[in-house]
Design an enzyme around this catalytic site. Structure first.
Site, PDB file in Angstrom:
ATOM      1  N   GLY A  27      -5.037  -4.350   3.784  1.00 55.94           N
ATOM      2  CA  GLY A  27      -4.283  -3.678   2.727  1.00 55.94           C
ATOM      3  C   GLY A  27      -3.502  -2.477   3.230  1.00 55.94           C
ATOM      4  O   GLY A  27      -2.350  -2.256   2.837  1.00 55.94           O
ATOM      5  N   CYS A  28      -4.106  -1.727   4.113  1.00 54.45           N
ATOM      6  CA  CYS A  28      -3.441  -0.535   4.647  1.00 54.45           C
ATOM      7  C   CYS A  28      -2.273  -0.914   5.546  1.00 54.45           C
ATOM      8  O   CYS A  28      -1.249  -0.231   5.558  1.00 54.45           O
ATOM      9  CB  CYS A  28      -4.437   0.341   5.396  1.00 54.45           C
ATOM     10  SG  CYS A  28      -5.730   0.998   4.305  1.00 54.45           S
TER      11      CYS A  28
END
Length: 152
Positions: free
Chosen positions: A45-46
């Site tokens: 996600g990052c």
């Protein structure tokens, strides 16, 4: 403390991926600043979020804004992350999550550092806060939309 829209953004000084210290006050009177807190370098996600900021970085620059990502990762980890994904913006190391706490960024499920983006104008005032752990790309869209309102 929890920072709210309309508050003066608390100043901070943290080491970047290049080892230089960066302070929020360095941008006062010069640029709007997008400060986004994220959990961890190289997590799926990052990485999606960072690459979305990368892909819109020229639009941010054209809007007179600087992008700064903050996580607890070390400057070396940030350097490797920035190199691997060709991230053109600054990543800051918030060891011990002191700045995260200063801004009142909540943890998710009390364990994972939260994902929150702050749009700060040239005068240091928080204009928008976007908090979403799972809508990674929306952080970019929300920041750009807010920059448009600041310009007009």
């Amino acid at each position: 403390m929890t920072v709210k829209v309309g508050d003066t953004a608390p100043d901070f000084t943290l080491p970047s991926q290049t080892g230089t210290s960066v302070s929020l006050k360095d941008f006062k009177g010069k640029k709007n600043v997008i400060v986004y807190f994220y959990p961890k370098d190289n997590s799926p996600g990052c990485t999606t979020q960072a690459c979305a900021f990368r892909d819109s970085y020229e639009v941010f620059k054209d809007a007179g804004a600087e992008v700064i990502g903050i996580s607890e990762d070390s400057p070396q980890s940030h350097q490797e992350f920035a190199t691997k994904y060709r991230l053109p913006f600054t990543l800051l190391s918030d060891s011990g999550n002191k700045v995260r706490q200063l801004y009142g960024v909540p943890a998710t499920l009390w364990i994972m550092p939260g994902r929150v983006t702050y749009v700060i104008d040239q005068e240091g005032v928080v204009k928008h806060i976007f908090d979403s752990m799972l809508d990674f790309k929306a952080h970019v869209a929300e920041a750009l939309k807010t920059l448009e309102t600041i310009k007009s």
